[in-house]
Design a protein around this motif. Structure first.
Motif, mmCIF file in Angstrom:
data_model
loop_
_atom_site.group_PDB
_atom_site.id
_atom_site.type_symbol
_atom_site.label_atom_id
_atom_site.label_comp_id
_atom_site.label_asym_id
_atom_site.label_seq_id
_atom_site.Cartn_x
_atom_site.Cartn_y
_atom_site.Cartn_z
ATOM 1 N N ASN A 176 0.821 -1.208 0.000
ATOM 2 C CA ASN A 176 0.000 0.000 0.000
ATOM 3 C C ASN A 176 0.859 1.264 0.000
ATOM 4 O OD1 ASN A 176 -2.420 -1.418 -0.021
ATOM 5 N ND2 ASN A 176 -2.522 -1.548 2.202
ATOM 6 N N SER A 230 -7.151 7.941 -2.239
ATOM 7 C CA SER A 230 -7.596 6.555 -2.102
ATOM 8 C C SER A 230 -6.468 5.658 -1.605
ATOM 9 C CB SER A 230 -8.126 6.041 -3.441
ATOM 10 O OG SER A 230 -8.436 4.663 -3.375
ATOM 11 N N GLN A 240 -6.326 3.609 1.925
ATOM 12 C CA GLN A 240 -6.118 2.164 1.943
ATOM 13 C C GLN A 240 -4.953 1.790 2.860
ATOM 14 O OE1 GLN A 240 -8.140 -0.141 0.439
ATOM 15 N NE2 GLN A 240 -6.938 -1.558 1.699
#
Length: 424
Positions: free
Chosen positions: A260, A320, A324
């Protein structure tokens, strides 16, 4: 005769409890090793990881070049290729490059995702070990319970034979014989239930061992040397976070966190321009203004898209990716919090089970024996009935079974703690 038979029921059973050593059984580690090596889920996880790795290599490559063919400057009145000098037959090649370091980062990300998948192998191996250990412990308990039941059945049959012999000479009543026979029937029913449970345990072992599960015969509890060594150095659960952080399930999330973080790097690269190159070659068949054959044409173009309006695309992609990452880190914290709470609960259960076992070993069994002896003396003196006599034997058996159950529960608590702390 009464005293010999009944004290035998209690005495031998007590010796049986004492004779149960808590030691390692070499069969269990071997079975677990075999099960992990031949686990179908292992092959599935490895295939998924390899698929992710290959997908990463594919996604990190340049886009395939585009071939461009066409005719330019074609007169519509004649559609002739050799009339107008502007007419040319063109062939071109277009190549688009990655945006910044996006392609390199994408390969890095998929490698991290593949590593996260591979770390699931550790989770799966630990799950198999935990499940098989639990089944093994239950199998040991059922084995020991069966031994106790069989010994009590044998000795109650001796009592029934003795009462039958005395009934033949008029010393005992028929109801005494029937009472002994009823007790034997009850033990038989417990033995049948025990056999059913043992067969079910073997069937469950078949998930990992296949046909060889039918030959599994648990008889001794596992040894918990690694767990005990850890507990000796970490008496309190306050420092368990260090061990929990090394748990395979947590390591899986750690790899996802790295992936991520790379997603954020990729999202930042989206603000960079993307370049492309186009080369065109045009062949002309007409003559030029000077009456000579017209020269062929060569064109070279550099393309660049400029991210000017980022509010609803690049900005949202970056946000985003950041959300996450935050969610994955929260997932890790939540998992550690849950596991730490489970460790604390199992530690308390383990302490309570040890205390209860001490109570059984140092008090309850001795009290049961003393009660039995008192009832036996009363029966000899005709101040107690045979049903009291048999009830005392049943109570003693139940106490022994309860102690065996506590031993099994303590091993199950050790297994749970070993699973959570990865200390098998």
């Amino acid at each position: 005769m009464h005293k010999r038979v009944f004290v035998g029921v209690i005495g031998i059973s007590l010796l049986q409890v004492i004779a149960f050593p808590v030691m390692a059984n070499s069969d269990l580690p071997q079975l677990i090793t075999w099960a992990v090596e031949h686990d179908v889920a292992k092959q599935q996880i490895e295939s998924q990881a390899n698929a992710m790795t290959d997908a990463g290599v594919a996604s990190s490559q340049w886009m395939d070049p585009k071939l461009k063919l066409g005719v330019g400057g074609l007169p519509v009145d004649s559609f002739a290729l050799d009339k107008d000098p502007m007419t040319n037959i063109s062939v071109g090649l277009m190549q688009q490059f990655g945006r910044g370091d996006t392609l390199t980062l994408k390969q890095q990300q998929t490698s991290e995702q593949a590593e996260s998948i591979r770390k699931k192998l550790g989770v799966r191996a630990l799950d198999v070990r935990f499940a098989m250990t639990n089944l093994w412990v239950e199998g040991v308990y059922q084995h020991r319970a069966r031994q106790l039941l069989q010994q009590n059945k044998t000795l109650f049959k001796e009592l029934e034979q003795y009462l039958s012999m005395n009934y033949g000479v008029g010393v005992n009543q028929a109801q005494d014989v029937i009472q002994a026979q009823l007790q034997i029937a009850r033990v038989d029913d417990k033995l049948d239930a025990n056999a059913q449970v043992q067969q079910r345990i073997k069937a469950q072992f078949g998930e990992w061992l296949g046909k060889q599960a039918q030959s599994v015969a648990p008889s001794q509890y596992p040894e918990w040397s690694a767990l005990q060594a850890y507990l000796d150095t970490q008496a309190s659960h306050q420092n368990d976070y260090l061990a929990l952080a090394q748990h395979p399930a947590v390591r899986v999330i750690d790899a996802l966190i790295k992936s991520n973080e790379t997603s954020i790097d990729i999202a930042n690269e989206a603000y960079q321009p993307q370049f492309g190159v186009e080369v065109m070659y045009g062949n002309r068949q007409a003559t030029g203004m000077n009456g000579q054959p017209a020269s062929d044409l060569l064109s070279v173009y550099l393309t660049m898209d400029i991210p000017l309006f980022t509010e609803n695309r690049q900005d949202k992609q970056l946000a985003s990716a950041q959300h996450q990452l935050g969610a994955t880190k929260a997932q890790r914290d939540l998992l550690l919090q849950q596991m730490n709470a489970q460790v604390a609960a199992v530690r308390h259960d383990r302490t309570n089970l040890q205390q209860r076992l001490n109570r059984y070993q140092n008090g309850l069994l001795r009290y049961a024996q003393e009660k039995t002896q008192a009832i036996e003396r009363g029966y000899q003196n005709n101040t107690s009935q045979l049903d009291e006599y048999i009830r005392a034997a049943s109570d003693a058996l139940n106490i022994e079974l309860e102690q065996a159950r506590l031993q099994a529960d303590l091993s199950l608590a050790n297994a749970k703690l070993s699973y959570l702390l990865n200390k098998f």
